[in-house]
Design a protein around this motif. Sequence first.
Motif, PDB file in Angstrom:
ATOM      1  N   ALA A 176       2.147  -2.167   8.598  1.00  0.00           N
ATOM      2  CA  ALA A 176       3.303  -1.734   7.822  1.00  0.00           C
ATOM      3  C   ALA A 176       3.914  -2.895   7.052  1.00  0.00           C
ATOM      4  CB  ALA A 176       4.346  -1.121   8.756  1.00  0.00           C
ATOM      5  N   GLY A 177       3.981  -2.759   5.736  1.00  0.00           N
ATOM      6  CA  GLY A 177       4.585  -3.774   4.897  1.00  0.00           C
ATOM      7  C   GLY A 177       3.709  -4.963   4.571  1.00  0.00           C
ATOM      8  N   ARG A 178       2.418  -4.894   4.893  1.00  0.00           N
ATOM      9  CA  ARG A 178       1.495  -6.011   4.652  1.00  0.00           C
ATOM     10  C   ARG A 178       0.306  -5.524   3.830  1.00  0.00           C
ATOM     11  NH1 ARG A 178      -0.922  -8.911   9.846  1.00  0.00           N
ATOM     12  NH2 ARG A 178       0.887 -10.298   9.645  1.00  0.00           N
ATOM     13  N   ALA A 179      -0.191  -6.413   2.966  1.00  0.00           N
ATOM     14  CA  ALA A 179      -1.399  -6.116   2.202  1.00  0.00           C
ATOM     15  C   ALA A 179      -2.204  -7.389   2.019  1.00  0.00           C
ATOM     16  CB  ALA A 179      -1.053  -5.505   0.842  1.00  0.00           C
ATOM     17  N   TYR A 180      -3.452  -7.205   1.587  1.00  0.00           N
ATOM     18  CA  TYR A 180      -4.390  -8.305   1.375  1.00  0.00           C
ATOM     19  C   TYR A 180      -4.867  -8.241  -0.070  1.00  0.00           C
ATOM     20  CZ  TYR A 180      -4.515  -8.238   6.492  1.00  0.00           C
ATOM     21  OH  TYR A 180      -4.158  -8.258   7.827  1.00  0.00           O
ATOM     22  N   VAL A 181      -4.824  -9.376  -0.762  1.00  0.00           N
ATOM     23  CA  VAL A 181      -5.206  -9.428  -2.170  1.00  0.00           C
ATOM     24  C   VAL A 181      -6.402 -10.360  -2.320  1.00  0.00           C
ATOM     25  CG1 VAL A 181      -4.434  -9.870  -4.519  1.00  0.00           C
ATOM     26  CG2 VAL A 181      -2.785  -9.111  -2.786  1.00  0.00           C
ATOM     27  N   GLY A 182      -7.470  -9.840  -2.912  1.00  0.00           N
ATOM     28  CA  GLY A 182      -8.687 -10.619  -3.091  1.00  0.00           C
ATOM     29  C   GLY A 182      -8.758 -11.263  -4.459  1.00  0.00           C
TER      30      GLY A 182
END
Length: 499
Positions: A176-182
């Motif tokens: 929740a509230g976190r993402a990963y950017v490549g």
Amino acid sequence: MRRLLGAWTVGAMVAWGCGSTTEEPQPPVSNEESNASQPPPVAGGQPPPVPITPSEPVTPPPPGSTPPGGGTTPGGGTTPGGGTTPGGGTPPVVTTAGPWPNEPVVDYSRRYKLGRVQSVGVDDAYNLWLLDGDRIGVLRPGDSAPRWTSGVGQAAPGFGPDKLALGSTVICGGSAGRAYVGYATYELSPPFIYSPDGRHIEDGYTREDPTRYDPLRYEEYKKGDLDVVRLQPDGSVMLEEHLTRSAMPNGPQDIGIRNTNDHHFDEDRSVLTCTKVMRGKHKGQLYIGTNHGVTRIEGLVYNSHRHPVWFRPRPDGQGQGTQMAGYTYAVGIAPNGDVLIGNDWKVGVITPSELLKDWDRVNETLNPEKLNSHLAEVNRLEDKDFWRGIQQTTDGRYYLASKDFGLWQMNILRRSEAKGVKLPGLPTDALTALAATDDGSLFIGTEGAGLWRMDASQQLSRVSGVEGSKVEQLLYDPTVKPAMLYVLTDRGLTVLRGH
């Protein structure tokens, strides 16, 4: 070309895990011999924004659902994506419709004024994450439009050969509230980087020679890779950290993704795809396909990497030959949790290890392999098949989508051999993505003919209501009922429900 963690021989030697080199440097091409003619995708050249129409009323999240930004509603309990109740323990997951419109087809680009989007992800609180070049957007449940933040993490200095990245590639939701950017960057040849002590594998890492250390070369570790970002209360995004923590800390822990079994090797530098485990015992973990293999991520810790490879014979016929890894654009999760891998040459199916630290170990007890093969019916091993999607449907059948050679059904004959049958009926062989859904369907993204569906009886039809001719991404979320299929095309984002 690598010190292999494990290998076997069936015609040609192949292996999943790799580490350090014992041969002379190869010419400057992708990871030994990969896709020199196909650089990783970078930001730019995106389709024009979808025309904006006035937003429609947005229904507030129902009671008990996740509020904007994640977390829990008053009274405790879990978010729709799981979690813990006050006092500890993990309660049963209660599946709801979630906070988004419960309609069969919704054009999110028009309804929520998304503008241009190159990749989409969903976190456990059902925040919708959007990527567009150096911008990260978040559409929270209850919002009428996303909020965009520019210049976060690797994108902060701008993009270019002398920057931290050539461009952004994909975004994937996390907790929740976190993402990963490549991000993408160029490749190193050879991918070996000296630590300050100047030790080398050829010396067995026993002889120090600090003169071999180059501080500028050492900075290459930090290029490309993956950022972990966090949603703030006001809807903006900040960098949590650049992913740096290897599951086996055999070297420095502040240098980005590097080989877990030998930190001197920086092989996984460009992230080409990401897949989140939506259910099962490894729920919440991520797998990213890179220019070299598949890296597994749990929270802020990674294990790099595994891959199906083959070995091109040396001209002199001596030795093992040159390792051929290929770019990995196709990563899927089977209904039973197996990891499905398709790179430019080969296909793999593996049951992931219980522990993250064991992911890169070629061990039939820890990581049972079901397949490491190519499809001889498509091409010779030496020729690329360009896999762009791999899925297993509810009836147990495996499917592969190629950039150039169409849709294939695959049967596993033995660990080292699979048989492929090309399926007719699509208007093009240029495919971009696959998604298997719980109703037994297989959704097929094409380069120029829009979205297609093969139902449980294997009947093909064009999906109506989805604008755009090129499907950029398919993302399936079965944690809500009706399930949601996010379809990103060159005309915007549409969500289908009920499959």
